[in-house]
Every structure is written in C-alpha cells, then in structure tokens.
Design a protein around this motif. Structure first.
Motif, PDB file in Angstrom:
ATOM      1  N   UNK A  10       0.845  -1.192   0.000  1.00  0.00           N
ATOM      2  CA  UNK A  10       0.000   0.000   0.000  1.00  0.00           C
ATOM      3  C   UNK A  10       0.878   1.240   0.000  1.00  0.00           C
ATOM      4  N   UNK A  11       0.591   2.160  -0.917  1.00  0.00           N
ATOM      5  CA  UNK A  11       1.399   3.366  -1.052  1.00  0.00           C
ATOM      6  C   UNK A  11       0.607   4.587  -0.594  1.00  0.00           C
ATOM      7  N   UNK A  12       1.271   5.458   0.146  1.00  0.00           N
ATOM      8  CA  UNK A  12       0.699   6.719   0.596  1.00  0.00           C
ATOM      9  C   UNK A  12       1.723   7.807   0.293  1.00  0.00           C
ATOM     10  N   UNK A  39       5.886   2.215   3.066  1.00  0.00           N
ATOM     11  CA  UNK A  39       4.882   2.380   2.037  1.00  0.00           C
ATOM     12  C   UNK A  39       4.665   3.819   1.602  1.00  0.00           C
ATOM     13  N   UNK A  40       5.600   4.700   1.951  1.00  0.00           N
ATOM     14  CA  UNK A  40       5.512   6.098   1.520  1.00  0.00           C
ATOM     15  C   UNK A  40       6.267   6.204   0.196  1.00  0.00           C
ATOM     16  N   UNK A 252      -5.387   5.469   1.863  1.00  0.00           N
ATOM     17  CA  UNK A 252      -4.111   5.729   1.190  1.00  0.00           C
ATOM     18  C   UNK A 252      -4.316   5.884  -0.311  1.00  0.00           C
ATOM     19  N   UNK A 253      -5.149   5.019  -0.889  1.00  0.00           N
ATOM     20  CA  UNK A 253      -5.408   5.102  -2.322  1.00  0.00           C
ATOM     21  C   UNK A 253      -6.138   6.392  -2.685  1.00  0.00           C
ATOM     22  N   UNK A 267       2.901  12.914 -10.593  1.00  0.00           N
ATOM     23  CA  UNK A 267       2.121  11.694 -10.727  1.00  0.00           C
ATOM     24  C   UNK A 267       3.026  10.506 -11.024  1.00  0.00           C
ATOM     25  N   UNK A 268       2.597   9.359 -10.540  1.00  0.00           N
ATOM     26  CA  UNK A 268       3.419   8.148 -10.687  1.00  0.00           C
ATOM     27  C   UNK A 268       3.511   7.745 -12.152  1.00  0.00           C
TER      28      UNK A 268
END
Length: 268
Positions: A10-12, A39-40, A252-253, A267-268
């Motif tokens: 999970x990414x935040x 997860x950052x 987080x999402x 943005x990723x």
C-alpha cells in the motif's frame, strides 16, 4: 484502528516535509529508505527560503519519488529578499519542482510583517497561476485575511491550492473548499485533543484531503514530542482512515489519487 505493517505494498504520499532541515543531517538516505519501507512512495520536500533552493533541489534530484516545492515562508518574509513572480516561474521549469510555496500568512509569530506577508502571498499566487502548479499555503492566526485574499485572487484568475498542515477554523476550511482547494492532515489531526480539527476534516469531501508530516515537526502519536519523519505519515493516515470510515488501504489510495490530481507533475 487499522494500521499497515512495514513493507506492505500500500502506497501513501507525504505531501509536505522538510528534508533539507539540519535535523536530518547525516541520515537523509536512511530516513527516505525507512519511508519507502513503510509504504511512503512519494514525498514533497519544501524549500522555505529561495536561497536554499539549490540544496532542496539536489535532494529531490538524488532520490526517486522525492519532489520539491519552493517559495518564501511567511515567517521569513521580513528577513529575505521579496520574491518575484519571474524567479518562481523560472524555478518551476525544473521537472521535479511540483508546487509554489510554502507561502501564506502567520500572525502568531510574525504579525508585524503582515503587510509584507500579504504582498509575498499575492506574488506566489500569481506564480501559481502562470505555472499551473499548486499553491502551498501556511496559515496561522490569520483566518480572515487568508480567506479574503485567497478568494479575491481566485476571482481575479483561478489557481489550485492546498492548505498545508491545516489547523485553522471551520470558516477558513469552508472558504478553501468553496474554491475547490485541498486540506492537508498533519500529525496535529492525530493528537488526542484535536477533536474539533478532526470534525472539520471529517465534514470535508474525502476527494479534497491530503496527508503530510511537516517533518521534522508535529510527529503523531506514538512519536509525539520526538522528531517527525516521512515514514510517520502512515500514522496520520490510519487516523484519517478511521475518521472517514475507510480501511487504511482505501484511505491511502484515495489521498494518493487526490495528490495526483493536484500535483500533476509528481504523478506516478
């Protein structure tokens, strides 16, 4: 309260930190790695004095997933040269510079420079308009002037904005939301006595919420009173998830999607 285990996918995003501050000397690589392990996936490190911009930029350039913003903090306006729109626009050409500021008004510590702070704020707003980058606002004990200036300037020409480390009153929160701005939760929102502030966040649309550390300041429990760092944004994220009745993964999402919508260059 849900909380992710280190190493989970999970990414935040930590939308506001100060990685150039001396508190992190000698261990920036280690703390960025700790953030990633928690997860950052992305961080925005903030330049508060333009003379320090080269150092802040270098940190962003050296680390994947680290971006930066630049401006003159309101508490530094009186002691720094007045920023120009042209200077900010020129800096914004860098691919990793993703925001304008932080700027704003602080009448708690530096009310004597209120006029200069307001001038600086309007300059930053014009740079945000010209570049299309979001404005990053610091507000303390200046709610009425802040709401008035943000609204006046938005009527003169639209721009995007985040109220960083929001801890002001409900009226300023509503004024910001009425302009389609974002409110960012810091560790303050996780403090046990911050019930009123959590109520302000909880009444806002989830699509307008970001999270941050403002590290090295404002560490959330159980780290309160110690140095904050980007990995701890997960603790504030857990509080936010509980507040909105979401799982940590969902919160987080959602806040990452909100970040992408505002900070389009990151943005990723």
């Amino acid at each position: 309260m849900p909380f992710p285990e280190a190493g989970k996918a999970v990414q935040i995003v930590d939308s506001h930190c100060h990685l150039d501050f001396p508190d992190f000397d000698g261990e920036r690589d280690a703390l960025i790695n700790r953030a990633r392990e928690a997860g950052v996936g992305r961080m925005v490190t903030i330049c508060t004095k333009l003379r320090q911009e080269p150092d802040v930029r270098a940190i962003a350039e050296a680390h994947e997933g680290v971006f930066y913003a630049a401006g003159t903090h309101p508490m530094s306006v009186a002691e720094e040269p007045m920023v120009s729109v042209e200077d900010l626009v020129a800096l914004a050409a860098h691919p990793k510079m993703v925001g304008i500021g932080e700027t704003g008004l602080d009448y708690h510590y530096t009310a004597e420079s209120a006029a200069a702070q307001q001038e600086s704020l309007r300059i930053h707003i014009e740079a945000a308009r010209k570049t299309g980058l979001p404005l990053i606002i610091h507000a303390r004990d200046a709610d009425d002037d802040m709401a008035r200036i943000l609204t006046e300037e938005h009527q003169a020409g639209a721009y995007s904005c985040v109220m960083h480390c929001f801890s002001s009153g409900a009226a300023l929160a509503q004024a910001a939301l009425d302009l389609d701005f974002y409110l960012s939760m810091s560790g303050i929102a996780a403090f046990p006595r911050s019930t009123e502030l959590r109520d302000i966040f909880g009444s806002a649309p989830i699509e307008r919420i970001l999270v941050e550390t403002d590290s090295p300041y404002l560490a959330p429990p159980p780290h309160r009173g110690r140095r904050n760092e980007p990995a701890f944004v997960t603790r504030t994220g857990a509080v936010g998830a509980d507040l909105f009745g979401l799982s940590y993964e969902e919160f987080a999402a959602q806040t990452s999607a909100n970040f992408d919508r505002l900070f389009t260059k990151a943005t990723a």
